[in-house]
Design a protein around this motif. Sequence first.
Motif, PDB file in Angstrom:
ATOM      1  N   LEU A  32       0.828  -1.204   0.000  1.00 43.71           N
ATOM      2  CA  LEU A  32       0.000   0.000   0.000  1.00 43.71           C
ATOM      3  C   LEU A  32       0.866   1.258   0.000  1.00 43.71           C
ATOM      4  O   LEU A  32       0.555   2.247  -0.671  1.00 43.71           O
ATOM      5  CB  LEU A  32      -0.925   0.009   1.223  1.00 43.71           C
ATOM      6  CG  LEU A  32      -2.237  -0.760   1.105  1.00 43.71           C
ATOM      7  CD1 LEU A  32      -2.907  -0.865   2.462  1.00 43.71           C
ATOM      8  CD2 LEU A  32      -3.182  -0.095   0.101  1.00 43.71           C
ATOM      9  N   TRP A  86       0.081   3.679  -2.881  1.00 43.05           N
ATOM     10  CA  TRP A  86      -0.676   4.867  -2.468  1.00 43.05           C
ATOM     11  C   TRP A  86       0.128   5.574  -1.373  1.00 43.05           C
ATOM     12  O   TRP A  86      -0.191   5.478  -0.196  1.00 43.05           O
ATOM     13  CB  TRP A  86      -2.049   4.449  -1.954  1.00 43.05           C
ATOM     14  CG  TRP A  86      -3.010   5.558  -1.717  1.00 43.05           C
ATOM     15  CD1 TRP A  86      -2.785   6.896  -1.768  1.00 43.05           C
ATOM     16  CD2 TRP A  86      -4.406   5.401  -1.373  1.00 43.05           C
ATOM     17  NE1 TRP A  86      -3.923   7.597  -1.480  1.00 43.05           N
ATOM     18  CE2 TRP A  86      -4.937   6.714  -1.247  1.00 43.05           C
ATOM     19  CE3 TRP A  86      -5.227   4.297  -1.181  1.00 43.05           C
ATOM     20  CZ2 TRP A  86      -6.281   6.923  -0.911  1.00 43.05           C
ATOM     21  CZ3 TRP A  86      -6.566   4.514  -0.844  1.00 43.05           C
ATOM     22  CH2 TRP A  86      -7.082   5.810  -0.712  1.00 43.05           C
ATOM     23  N   ARG A  94      -3.408  -2.009  -7.252  1.00 43.86           N
ATOM     24  CA  ARG A  94      -3.495  -0.700  -7.932  1.00 43.86           C
ATOM     25  C   ARG A  94      -4.921  -0.433  -8.397  1.00 43.86           C
ATOM     26  O   ARG A  94      -5.433   0.689  -8.278  1.00 43.86           O
ATOM     27  CB  ARG A  94      -2.520  -0.644  -9.103  1.00 43.86           C
ATOM     28  CG  ARG A  94      -1.090  -0.297  -8.691  1.00 43.86           C
ATOM     29  CD  ARG A  94      -0.251   0.093  -9.905  1.00 43.86           C
ATOM     30  NE  ARG A  94       0.031  -1.062 -10.755  1.00 43.86           N
ATOM     31  CZ  ARG A  94       1.075  -1.872 -10.578  1.00 43.86           C
ATOM     32  NH1 ARG A  94       1.916  -1.662  -9.588  1.00 43.86           N
ATOM     33  NH2 ARG A  94       1.272  -2.885 -11.390  1.00 43.86           N
ATOM     34  N   VAL A 113      -7.015   0.430  -5.358  1.00 43.69           N
ATOM     35  CA  VAL A 113      -6.717   1.787  -4.901  1.00 43.69           C
ATOM     36  C   VAL A 113      -7.429   2.814  -5.780  1.00 43.69           C
ATOM     37  O   VAL A 113      -8.001   3.789  -5.276  1.00 43.69           O
ATOM     38  CB  VAL A 113      -5.191   2.027  -4.899  1.00 43.69           C
ATOM     39  CG1 VAL A 113      -4.877   3.523  -4.789  1.00 43.69           C
ATOM     40  CG2 VAL A 113      -4.551   1.271  -3.745  1.00 43.69           C
ATOM     41  N   GLN A 158     -10.159   5.387  -4.278  1.00 51.28           N
ATOM     42  CA  GLN A 158      -9.940   6.828  -4.406  1.00 51.28           C
ATOM     43  C   GLN A 158     -11.128   7.499  -5.097  1.00 51.28           C
ATOM     44  O   GLN A 158     -11.562   8.589  -4.699  1.00 51.28           O
ATOM     45  CB  GLN A 158      -8.649   7.094  -5.172  1.00 51.28           C
ATOM     46  CG  GLN A 158      -7.399   6.775  -4.384  1.00 51.28           C
ATOM     47  CD  GLN A 158      -6.131   6.947  -5.202  1.00 51.28           C
ATOM     48  OE1 GLN A 158      -6.162   6.913  -6.434  1.00 51.28           O
ATOM     49  NE2 GLN A 158      -5.010   7.129  -4.522  1.00 51.28           N
TER      50      GLN A 158
END
Length: 262
Positions: A22, A26, A116, A119, A123
């Motif tokens: 992570l 991110w 990915r 994430v 987001q």
Amino acid sequence: MNATALIAEDEPLLAQALQAELARTWPELTVVKVVGDGEAAVAQALALRPDVLLLDIRMPGQSGLEAAAELAEEWPDDQPFPALVFVTAYDAYAVQAFEAQAVDYLLKPVQPERLRLTVQRVQALLAQRRPATGPLDATLEQLRCLMSQTSSPAARLQVIPASVGNSIRMVQLSEVVAFEAADKYVRVLLAQGEVLIRTPLKELMPQLDPAVFWQVHRGTVLRAEAIESVTRNEAGRMSLRLRARPESFAVSRLYADRFKAM
């Protein structure tokens, strides 16, 4: 995008690997806590209010789904609920359930490419939620469906052996109007009286006919035909009463949809 996260994973090496991946994927994400069981996940999430929850499905005691369901019940009305990501070993049936409910998931061991994608989805979700504290309706519906789809079928319960002093009482299921979790026991409520059993409520649930016994709270299951009335207070929380019992039973947000016709 800056955000905070809580990881619930009972295998320390996997938790460490997930946190490290992570950090690479991110960098602006701050992991505020890593816990190893569902009970700790609930307590720490309520205390820290992270933006993202990464919950292992299978943990000692409370599962990731059960922890998410409890959080949905206890989460403050004026706060946006965290984005949920479930972590699971490969199980085609569970994955199919997650995909059907548009809930994001990660398979163990977590792959960078899949992380990915997760994430990016999280987001995008946070960008939509941040301006407002919208209702939990969508999350609650997803959790209800997931809990029903991922539970294992079991033989229907007919008789409940319960200890009464030095003897065993065989309670017919037809006598039962409610089950209520209480510390290390489950109260089996009858029209007249009650008995205590040690079988956890989550083990009893797959053995009960969901058309006959309705779960109205994470710790309460009631015989539907025994319900006499349902009321809503000024804060919008529901409670109900049974015909044969003096108690009032709280209805959680997770199961309030049963009574929306009110």
